[in-house]
Motif scaffolding. Structure first.
Motif, PDB file in Angstrom:
ATOM      1  N   GLY A 245       0.603  -1.063   0.014  1.00  0.00           N
ATOM      2  CA  GLY A 245       0.143   0.102   0.008  1.00  0.00           C
ATOM      3  C   GLY A 245       0.722   1.185   0.145  1.00  0.00           C
ATOM      4  N   LEU A 246       1.885   1.363   0.862  1.00  0.00           N
ATOM      5  CA  LEU A 246       2.869   2.438   0.784  1.00  0.00           C
ATOM      6  C   LEU A 246       3.459   2.679  -0.494  1.00  0.00           C
ATOM      7  N   ARG A 247       3.916   1.528  -0.963  1.00  0.00           N
ATOM      8  CA  ARG A 247       4.712   1.777  -2.393  1.00  0.00           C
ATOM      9  C   ARG A 247       3.642   2.177  -3.333  1.00  0.00           C
ATOM     10  N   GLY A 248       2.338   1.728  -3.223  1.00  0.00           N
ATOM     11  CA  GLY A 248       1.499   2.075  -4.246  1.00  0.00           C
ATOM     12  C   GLY A 248       0.818   3.503  -4.177  1.00  0.00           C
ATOM     13  N   SER A 249       1.065   4.233  -3.205  1.00  0.00           N
ATOM     14  CA  SER A 249       0.156   5.412  -2.903  1.00  0.00           C
ATOM     15  C   SER A 249       1.124   6.584  -3.129  1.00  0.00           C
ATOM     16  N   ARG A 250       0.772   7.721  -3.817  1.00  0.00           N
ATOM     17  CA  ARG A 250       1.312   8.880  -4.048  1.00  0.00           C
ATOM     18  C   ARG A 250       1.592   9.767  -2.794  1.00  0.00           C
ATOM     19  N   TYR A 251       0.723   9.783  -1.859  1.00  0.00           N
ATOM     20  CA  TYR A 251       0.599  10.610  -0.671  1.00  0.00           C
ATOM     21  C   TYR A 251       0.530   9.672   0.416  1.00  0.00           C
ATOM     22  N   VAL A 252       1.176   9.928   1.527  1.00  0.00           N
ATOM     23  CA  VAL A 252       1.011   9.517   2.855  1.00  0.00           C
ATOM     24  C   VAL A 252       0.553  10.148   3.793  1.00  0.00           C
ATOM     25  N   LEU A 253      -0.648   9.911   4.328  1.00  0.00           N
ATOM     26  CA  LEU A 253      -1.409  10.947   5.167  1.00  0.00           C
ATOM     27  C   LEU A 253      -1.321  10.571   6.614  1.00  0.00           C
ATOM     28  N   PRO A 254      -0.444  10.957   7.476  1.00  0.00           N
ATOM     29  CA  PRO A 254      -0.356  10.652   8.941  1.00  0.00           C
ATOM     30  C   PRO A 254      -1.789  11.383   9.614  1.00  0.00           C
ATOM     31  N   CYS A 255      -2.518  10.507  10.009  1.00  0.00           N
ATOM     32  CA  CYS A 255      -3.816  11.154  10.647  1.00  0.00           C
ATOM     33  C   CYS A 255      -3.386  11.647  12.171  1.00  0.00           C
ATOM     34  N   ILE A 256      -2.913  12.992  12.250  1.00  0.00           N
ATOM     35  CA  ILE A 256      -2.723  13.202  13.754  1.00  0.00           C
ATOM     36  C   ILE A 256      -3.857  13.257  14.720  1.00  0.00           C
ATOM     37  N   SER A 257      -3.611  12.912  15.844  1.00  0.00           N
ATOM     38  CA  SER A 257      -4.460  12.876  17.058  1.00  0.00           C
ATOM     39  C   SER A 257      -4.003  12.522  18.353  1.00  0.00           C
ATOM     40  N   PRO A 258      -4.832  12.745  19.379  1.00  0.00           N
ATOM     41  CA  PRO A 258      -4.066  12.512  20.599  1.00  0.00           C
ATOM     42  C   PRO A 258      -3.551  10.853  20.718  1.00  0.00           C
ATOM     43  N   ASN A 259      -4.197  10.035  19.815  1.00  0.00           N
ATOM     44  CA  ASN A 259      -3.849   8.751  19.936  1.00  0.00           C
ATOM     45  C   ASN A 259      -2.536   8.351  19.046  1.00  0.00           C
ATOM     46  N   PHE A 260      -2.346   9.342  18.022  1.00  0.00           N
ATOM     47  CA  PHE A 260      -1.280   9.064  17.012  1.00  0.00           C
ATOM     48  C   PHE A 260      -0.096   8.812  17.665  1.00  0.00           C
ATOM     49  N   PRO A 261       0.299   9.568  18.598  1.00  0.00           N
ATOM     50  CA  PRO A 261       1.960   9.409  19.187  1.00  0.00           C
ATOM     51  C   PRO A 261       1.957   8.019  20.051  1.00  0.00           C
ATOM     52  N   LYS A 262       1.011   7.258  20.423  1.00  0.00           N
ATOM     53  CA  LYS A 262       1.114   6.136  20.862  1.00  0.00           C
ATOM     54  C   LYS A 262       1.090   4.859  20.071  1.00  0.00           C
ATOM     55  N   SER A 263       0.826   5.289  18.590  1.00  0.00           N
ATOM     56  CA  SER A 263       0.808   4.176  17.777  1.00  0.00           C
ATOM     57  C   SER A 263       1.782   3.723  16.876  1.00  0.00           C
ATOM     58  N   LEU A 264       2.650   2.647  17.392  1.00  0.00           N
ATOM     59  CA  LEU A 264       3.896   2.279  16.673  1.00  0.00           C
ATOM     60  C   LEU A 264       3.720   1.897  15.246  1.00  0.00           C
ATOM     61  N   TRP A 265       2.587   1.386  14.919  1.00  0.00           N
ATOM     62  CA  TRP A 265       2.205   0.973  13.757  1.00  0.00           C
ATOM     63  C   TRP A 265       2.198   2.257  12.841  1.00  0.00           C
ATOM     64  N   ALA A 266       1.500   3.168  13.117  1.00  0.00           N
ATOM     65  CA  ALA A 266       1.378   4.393  12.381  1.00  0.00           C
ATOM     66  C   ALA A 266       2.640   5.142  12.182  1.00  0.00           C
ATOM     67  N   GLN A 267       3.702   5.075  13.247  1.00  0.00           N
ATOM     68  CA  GLN A 267       4.926   5.668  13.034  1.00  0.00           C
ATOM     69  C   GLN A 267       5.722   5.117  12.236  1.00  0.00           C
ATOM     70  N   SER A 268       5.589   3.764  12.099  1.00  0.00           N
ATOM     71  CA  SER A 268       6.371   2.854  11.261  1.00  0.00           C
ATOM     72  C   SER A 268       6.146   3.145   9.676  1.00  0.00           C
ATOM     73  N   GLU A 269       4.752   3.317   9.592  1.00  0.00           N
ATOM     74  CA  GLU A 269       4.021   3.629   8.144  1.00  0.00           C
ATOM     75  C   GLU A 269       4.750   4.818   7.550  1.00  0.00           C
ATOM     76  N   TYR A 270       4.485   5.818   8.256  1.00  0.00           N
ATOM     77  CA  TYR A 270       4.921   7.138   7.702  1.00  0.00           C
ATOM     78  C   TYR A 270       6.612   7.179   7.625  1.00  0.00           C
ATOM     79  N   GLY A 271       7.275   6.446   8.758  1.00  0.00           N
ATOM     80  CA  GLY A 271       8.602   6.283   8.836  1.00  0.00           C
ATOM     81  C   GLY A 271       9.228   5.671   7.421  1.00  0.00           C
ATOM     82  N   PHE A 272       8.433   4.772   6.963  1.00  0.00           N
ATOM     83  CA  PHE A 272       9.099   4.111   5.640  1.00  0.00           C
ATOM     84  C   PHE A 272       9.143   5.148   4.604  1.00  0.00           C
ATOM     85  N   VAL A 273       8.429   5.833   4.400  1.00  0.00           N
ATOM     86  CA  VAL A 273       8.463   7.061   3.301  1.00  0.00           C
ATOM     87  C   VAL A 273       9.481   8.030   3.657  1.00  0.00           C
TER      88      VAL A 273
END
Length: 327
Positions: A245-273
């Motif tokens: 999904g990451l390789r096939g997407s032009r823009y990666v949109l980290p959805c920022i919220s109070p929960n976002f800093p606690k999500s390791l999955w989310a951090q690894s996804e935008y970190g890939f890009v």
């Protein structure tokens, strides 16, 4: 005048039988200006208004269309003015009126010659983008401009200058959900070939309902979204599907919220890009998306200097959709 509203009813008359609006001269200020709006259509942020307009004043005339108009002398206008009425030529302009002050924004470089009969005027407005067109019967004129002024919804209608007398008929208006300058077929084909998705929505699990609603709004506008709930099936290998999904997407949109800093999955996804970008691969871009309860301190440090999009700001969100569609 039925649903038409003007500031001086002596300046305007509406004929219900013919559907024609008459401007009788008059006007106020340095430009002897007057305008009327159709309140039955409600207010519009993005849309199109058109009319057949005939100027009957022999000299010193000007008229056109307005959008995003309020009832207190604020609007955006696409109109003509006649700086040299002796040779019967005029110029086409975009202008903004705010608190009684008229400011020209853009002007067509060549003069135009209006027909003695009706001329077709149209004004399209989407976010800060404006397109005006005049068809005289002999030729067409087009003026494009960026106008960041008056970014709130307003009424549409007609305007006249210099105490002009005029007639307007076939006034139509409609709201639009798509930019009026759509990507060409070639651009759409190239975009489809390069990326399977326009955006990858990277989010924390507790925010899934809000993100799913956001994805639906984007899809309704023609944006192709990758979201795990629709892309990962039972038995799929999570890491493999996310990387695809990451390789096939032009823009990666980290959805920022109070929960976002606690999500390791989310951090690894935008970190890939971001890691790919540091390695020289700039084919993908990270754009932080601020959810309803997001605060600036919840943005990861590596994204603090990246321009973000606030989903609570409707104008900004519409501009972002227009950006995605044009890229």
């Amino acid at each position: 005048m039925t649903s038409w509203h003007s500031f001086d009813d002596e300046d305007w008359t509406y004929n219900d039988g013919s559907g024609t609006l008459f401007g009788h001269g008059g006007g106020i200020g340095d430009f002897a200006m007057s305008y009327a709006v159709d309140t039955s259509l409600g207010t519009m942020l993005n849309g199109r208004v058109s009319a057949e307009i005939r100027l009957t004043s022999p000299t010193g005339t000007g008229a056109g269309l307005v959008c995003r108009a309020d009832l207190g002398w604020t609007f955006v206008a696409f109109h003509t003015v006649s700086p040299n009425p002796v040779d019967h030529t005029a110029v086409a302009r975009f202008s903004v009126l705010q608190e009684g002050v008229l400011v020209p924004i853009a002007q067509l470089p060549e003069p135009i010659t209006l027909s003695q009969g009706f001329n077709h005027f149209s004004l399209e407005f989407y976010s800060g983008r404006m397109r005006g067109e005049i068809r005289t019967g002999k030729r067409e004129y087009e003026l494009l401009a960026t106008c960041p002024h008056v970014p709130f919804p307003g009424h549409v209608g007609l305007v006249k200058f210099y105490g002009a007398t005029m007639m307007a008929r076939s006034v139509t208006a409609e709201r639009t959900l798509m930019p009026f300058v759509a990507p060409t077929v070639l651009e759409r084909t190239r975009r489809s070939r390069d990326f399977a998705h326009d955006v990858f929505l990277c989010h924390a699990s507790p925010d899934k309902p809000e993100v799913e609603s956001l994805a639906e709004r984007l899809r309704e506008r023609g944006i192709r979204c990758w979201l795990d709930s629709g892309e990962i099936q039972f038995g799929d290998r999570l890491t493999q599907r996310i990387q695809e999904g990451l390789r096939g997407s032009r823009y990666v949109l980290p959805c920022i919220s109070p929960n976002f800093p606690k999500s390791l999955w989310a951090q690894s996804e935008y970190g890939f890009v971001l890691n790919a970008e540091l390695g020289g691969d700039t084919s993908r871009t990270v754009v932080p998306l601020m959810l309803a309860d997001a605060e600036s301190q919840q943005i990861p440090e590596l994204l603090l200097d990246v321009r973000r999009v606030n989903t609570r700001n409707q104008v900004e969100f519409e501009e972002f959709i227009a950006f995605l569609l044009s890229h």
